[in-house]
Design a protein around this motif. Sequence first.
Motif, mmCIF file in Angstrom:
data_model
loop_
_atom_site.group_PDB
_atom_site.id
_atom_site.type_symbol
_atom_site.label_atom_id
_atom_site.label_comp_id
_atom_site.label_asym_id
_atom_site.label_seq_id
_atom_site.Cartn_x
_atom_site.Cartn_y
_atom_site.Cartn_z
ATOM 1 N N LYS A 142 0.833 -1.195 0.000
ATOM 2 C CA LYS A 142 0.000 0.000 0.000
ATOM 3 C C LYS A 142 0.871 1.250 0.000
ATOM 4 O O LYS A 142 1.897 1.314 0.681
ATOM 5 N N VAL A 143 0.459 2.242 -0.757
ATOM 6 C CA VAL A 143 1.038 3.586 -0.741
ATOM 7 C C VAL A 143 -0.114 4.554 -0.547
ATOM 8 O O VAL A 143 -0.972 4.695 -1.429
ATOM 9 N N GLN A 144 -0.131 5.153 0.633
ATOM 10 C CA GLN A 144 -1.236 6.054 1.002
ATOM 11 C C GLN A 144 -2.591 5.340 0.834
ATOM 12 O O GLN A 144 -3.523 5.830 0.190
ATOM 13 N N ASP A 145 -2.615 4.114 1.373
ATOM 14 C CA ASP A 145 -3.828 3.283 1.378
ATOM 15 C C ASP A 145 -4.290 2.903 -0.032
ATOM 16 O O ASP A 145 -5.441 2.519 -0.235
ATOM 17 N N VAL A 146 -3.410 3.030 -0.981
ATOM 18 C CA VAL A 146 -3.714 2.634 -2.364
ATOM 19 C C VAL A 146 -2.680 1.612 -2.799
ATOM 20 O O VAL A 146 -1.510 1.688 -2.410
ATOM 21 N N SER A 147 -3.094 0.640 -3.573
ATOM 22 C CA SER A 147 -2.180 -0.393 -4.026
ATOM 23 C C SER A 147 -1.017 0.219 -4.801
ATOM 24 O O SER A 147 -1.183 1.143 -5.598
ATOM 25 N N ALA A 148 0.207 -0.288 -4.528
ATOM 26 C CA ALA A 148 1.397 0.243 -5.195
ATOM 27 C C ALA A 148 1.331 0.057 -6.701
ATOM 28 O O ALA A 148 1.944 0.810 -7.460
ATOM 29 N N GLU B 99 3.818 17.839 -3.499
ATOM 30 C CA GLU B 99 3.072 18.403 -2.362
ATOM 31 C C GLU B 99 2.099 17.387 -1.762
ATOM 32 O O GLU B 99 1.665 17.548 -0.621
ATOM 33 N N LYS B 100 1.767 16.327 -2.509
ATOM 34 C CA LYS B 100 0.877 15.297 -1.988
ATOM 35 C C LYS B 100 1.630 14.030 -1.586
ATOM 36 O O LYS B 100 1.238 13.342 -0.660
ATOM 37 N N LEU B 101 2.684 13.705 -2.297
ATOM 38 C CA LEU B 101 3.436 12.479 -2.029
ATOM 39 C C LEU B 101 4.912 12.774 -2.229
ATOM 40 O O LEU B 101 5.343 13.156 -3.318
ATOM 41 N N LYS B 102 5.683 12.563 -1.164
ATOM 42 C CA LYS B 102 7.106 12.893 -1.217
ATOM 43 C C LYS B 102 7.982 11.661 -1.378
ATOM 44 O O LYS B 102 9.023 11.711 -2.019
ATOM 45 N N VAL B 103 7.590 10.596 -0.797
ATOM 46 C CA VAL B 103 8.419 9.397 -0.875
ATOM 47 C C VAL B 103 7.513 8.180 -0.648
ATOM 48 O O VAL B 103 6.540 8.251 0.103
ATOM 49 N N PHE B 104 7.814 7.110 -1.336
ATOM 50 C CA PHE B 104 7.136 5.843 -1.099
ATOM 51 C C PHE B 104 8.078 4.709 -1.487
ATOM 52 O O PHE B 104 9.100 4.923 -2.160
ATOM 53 N N GLN B 105 7.755 3.551 -1.038
ATOM 54 C CA GLN B 105 8.604 2.399 -1.348
ATOM 55 C C GLN B 105 7.743 1.249 -1.877
ATOM 56 O O GLN B 105 6.558 1.133 -1.532
ATOM 57 N N ILE B 106 8.355 0.437 -2.717
ATOM 58 C CA ILE B 106 7.686 -0.739 -3.274
ATOM 59 C C ILE B 106 8.602 -1.938 -3.111
ATOM 60 O O ILE B 106 9.832 -1.801 -3.036
ATOM 61 N N GLN B 107 8.000 -3.091 -3.026
ATOM 62 C CA GLN B 107 8.737 -4.350 -2.951
ATOM 63 C C GLN B 107 8.694 -5.016 -4.329
ATOM 64 O O GLN B 107 7.623 -5.291 -4.861
ATOM 65 N N VAL B 108 9.866 -5.245 -4.889
ATOM 66 C CA VAL B 108 9.987 -5.885 -6.196
ATOM 67 C C VAL B 108 10.444 -7.325 -5.988
ATOM 68 O O VAL B 108 11.360 -7.586 -5.204
ATOM 69 N N GLN B 109 9.807 -8.239 -6.663
ATOM 70 C CA GLN B 109 10.153 -9.652 -6.539
ATOM 71 C C GLN B 109 10.688 -10.173 -7.882
ATOM 72 O O GLN B 109 10.130 -9.891 -8.935
ATOM 73 N N ALA B 110 11.791 -10.920 -7.793
ATOM 74 C CA ALA B 110 12.335 -11.634 -8.955
ATOM 75 C C ALA B 110 12.091 -13.118 -8.739
ATOM 76 O O ALA B 110 12.503 -13.685 -7.725
ATOM 77 N N LYS B 111 11.424 -13.747 -9.687
ATOM 78 C CA LYS B 111 11.013 -15.144 -9.535
ATOM 79 C C LYS B 111 11.441 -15.927 -10.768
ATOM 80 O O LYS B 111 11.225 -15.484 -11.901
#
Length: 864
Positions: free
Chosen positions: A493-499, A521-533
Motif C-alpha cells: 500500500k502507498v497512502q492506502d492505495v495499491s502500489a 506536495e501530496k506524495l514525497k516518498v514511497f517504497q515498493i517491494q519488487v520480486q524476482a522469480k
Amino acid sequence: MDSSFIFPWKLLFLCIFVAEVTVGHTRYSIPEEVKQGTVVGNLAKDLGLVVSELYRRKLRITSEAGKQYFSVDLGKGELVVSDRIDREELCGQRPSCLLPLELVIDNPLQLHRVEIEIRDTNDNSPSFLTKEKLLKIAELVNPGARFPLESAQDPDVGTNSVRSYLISKNDNFKLTVKNHKDGRKIPELVLEKPLDREKLPVHDLILTAVDGGDPVRSGTSEIKVIVLDNNDNAPQFDRQVYEANISEKATPGTEILQVKATDADEGLNGEIEYFFAEQTTDQILSLFDIEPSTGYIVVKDILDHETNSLHRFDIIARDKGNPKMDGHCSVEIKIVDINDNVPEIIVTSLTTPVPEDSAIGTVIALISAKDPDSGDNGKVTLTVSSKYPFKLNPSVSNHYSLVTNGPLDREKNGHYNVKISATDSGKPPLSSEKIILVELLDVNDNPPVFFQSSYVVYVKENHPPGKILYSVSASDLDFGENAKISYSILNSKVQDVSASSYVYINSDNGSIYSMHSFDYEKLKVFQIQVQAKDQGSPSLSSNATVHVFILDQNDNAPAVIYPSSAALGSLSHQRMPRSAKAGHLVTKVTAVDADSGNNAWISYKLAEATDASLFTVNLYTGEVRTKRAVSEQDDSSQRLLIEIRDDGEPVQSSTVTVSILLEDGLHEPILDLRQKATEPSKKTGRITLYLILSLASVSVLSLLTFLILAVKCIRSSRGSGSCCMRRTDCDDYKNPNRNLQIQLNTDGPIKYVEVLGGDMLSQSQSFRSCMSPMSEYSDFTLIKPSSTTDFKEVISVLDASLPDSTWTFESQQVTNIATTRHQSTITLTKVRPSPLTLPNPWNKQRGPFQCFVKSSELGGFLVE
C-alpha cells in the motif's frame, strides 16, 4: 570309400539346454548350429526379474564376441538364438567354448554376466590335407619298419574329433596308431612282410580316419607306396619331438632350435637334407624357416602370442640315395608372451546428463577392461582421478561401476571430463586412458539475486506518465527455465492505495514505469517491494526494496497570507501617522509557498510606489518600513505594489497592492477612508468581522501558549540562560498545541523528520527546528503545514525513533507593537543525535549549525 557305408548315421538329434547359476553370473549350455529363434533360457525367471518391467527398464545385452548371436524377448523374458552359431568358428580347437554376454538393466542400473557354453556337435568330418600321399620304400627294408602318415584334421573336439584310423586290406602293411602326449593320434604304416618290387612295384592303400561322434563321420586319403631298390637305411632323428620356447618379440632370423638326424648309409645315401613335411600349413611356412643343410629352425616373420601361443609341425630328414629315404620328427614351439598390448577400456553403459542433486553412490557408468596379454600382463586395474567427485567400485570379471563420491554442483562445474586410467601388471606395466564426459542436469537450487538489496530512485514531480523510473536487475546461477526470471511488484500500500496503481514493472526486463504524474506536495516518498522469480519447479524468488523520492519542482507561486486581499477587495488599506519617523513599521506582508527547499524561499521587493523614497520592504521578512520621516509635502494616500518571488527555477512570483493613508489623528484616516470608499456591503462587513475575530483568537492562543511554556521552563531550569522544556517535563504538559505537528517518517533504511505547522490563516506563529552542532548530519526537512498534534506525542515519537537523543523546546513571544500581532518562536534542539541519513536532494546546505524556519508570518523558509 564313403564313410557312410562304414558307420551308420543316427536319425535323431537331441538338443539339451542346461541353465546353471554360478556366483556372480548365470550359465546356459546349448549345442552349436541350433535354429534361430531357439529359446536358450528364461532370464527373467533365473535372475528374479519382473517380466512386465523389462521393457521399461530397457533390458539389453552386449557380447564380447563382437557379433550378436542372441536376443531377448522382452515380452517373455526369454533369451533366444538370433544367428547361426558355429563352435569351430568361435573357439577353434579349445576344449571349452564359452560365449560371455553382459546383461544391462536400467532404472535402477544392474549388470548381470551370462555365459553361454557352446557344446560341440559332430558337424565336421575328419579330413586330410593331402588327398594322395606318395610313399617310397626300398625293397630291402626289413619288416617292422614304420612310416608315419599324415594325421587327419577334425574341427570338432572331444569325442567328436578323430577317434581311430583304418587301412584298406593288403598283404604287406598294417596300421598302428600312436597317441601323442598332446592328445593327437598319429597313424603309422608298419611293414609286415618284405616288399618285392618285381612282384608289385606299387601298392595303393586307402587310409580312413573315423571320429567318435554320433552319427559317425569319416574321411579318407589315398596312399601310394612305390617300392624302391637299394638304399635300405632311412635317416633317424635323435629325438621324436623337439620343443623350444621363443619370445614373441624375437626378430626375423633368430635361431630357435636345431633338429638333427643320422643315416647309417655312406656316400649320397648318408647325406641328409631337412625339409618341412608336406602337410605343413601356410601359417607355419610364413612364420618359420629351416636351413636344409644344418636343420636350424629360424624365425621368418613377426610372432604374436595373442594370435597363436603354440605351433606344431613335422620335419623330414631325407638322404640323397637312390631311392631316397626319409626320417620324420615333430617340433613344438611355444611363443612366450611379453607385455606388448595396452589395456583397453570399454564403456558398457553411460548415463548422462546426471541431475546435480544426485545422491552419493549414484551409478553413472559401467566400465570394463580388456588386455589380450596373458598372466600378469593381462591383469588390469582401473583407477579414476581423486580430484573428481567420482569413484570406481569393482564388480565381477574386470567390470567396474563409476559412481558419485561427493556432491555435484552444476553452477561450479557444468560437466566433468572424467579420466579413467587402466594399468596392467606387466613389467614394465602398460597403461591407457579414456575420457568420459559426464554432463550435469540443472536443478533449481539457486534463487534469483538482485544486484542490490535496496534501490533509491529520484523522480521529478509533474513528469509525464509512462516514464521509466529505474531498471532493477537480478541474476540466477541456474540454467534454462530455472534461470529465466520474471519481475513483479508485491502487493503493498502507498497512502492506502495499491502500489500497482502508482508504478508498473516490465516482467521481462525489470524496468519500472510510472502510471501517472506525481505531485510532491501530496506524495514525497514511497517504497515498493519488487520480486524476482524464476521459472523452475518449484520456483524460487527474492525481493528488493525500491525507495522512490519525488523531487520538488517550482510549480507553486507564493501565496499571500497577509494582508488578505479578499477582506477589503483588491487593495489592502493601512494607516500610519504623519509623525512616523524613519524605520517605522507600517505593515508586514506575509506569504507562503507550497513548494519546498529553494523553491519555497521567498523574497519581497517593492515593485512600484507612489513615492519610492518614503518606503522600503525587507527582502526576507516582508516588513514595510519608512525610509525617512514623513513630511507635510507627502501625499496622504500612498500606493505600494509589492512583488513576492521564490528562489526556484523558473522563478514564480505574485504581487500584492498596499494602500497607506497618512493621517494626523487615529480617527481621521478612517473618516477619510469612509468618505472615499463606497458603502460596504453586508458581505464585506462580515469578512471584516471574521478577520478581526481570527486575529483576536490567534493572539489569545499565542499568549496562552507562551505563558504555559514560560511556567514550565521556569520550573525546570531556574537560573539558566535559556528556557528549555526537557523530555521528562513533557509528561506534565497537558495542553496540546493545535498548530504544530512534528512527524518522524521512516521509509526502509531512510529516515527523515517533518515539522508540520497549522492552517495558514489560523494565527501568526513561527516554528524553528535546530540541530545541535554535534550532529553529523545537520539537515531537517520542514514540510508544508498539515494537521495538528500534541507535543507529548511528538516527543514520544522522536524518542522512540532516536533513543540516543535528548530534545528540548524553547518558546519565545514577540509582540509587534505597530501591528498589534504576536510572533511565537519554538526551537527544537537535538542535543545528542544518532546519525540520521537523508537523501541527497534534501541536503541543500550543510554546516556546523543549521536551522530551517517556517513562519506563517514571515512566509517561506529562512536559514540561520
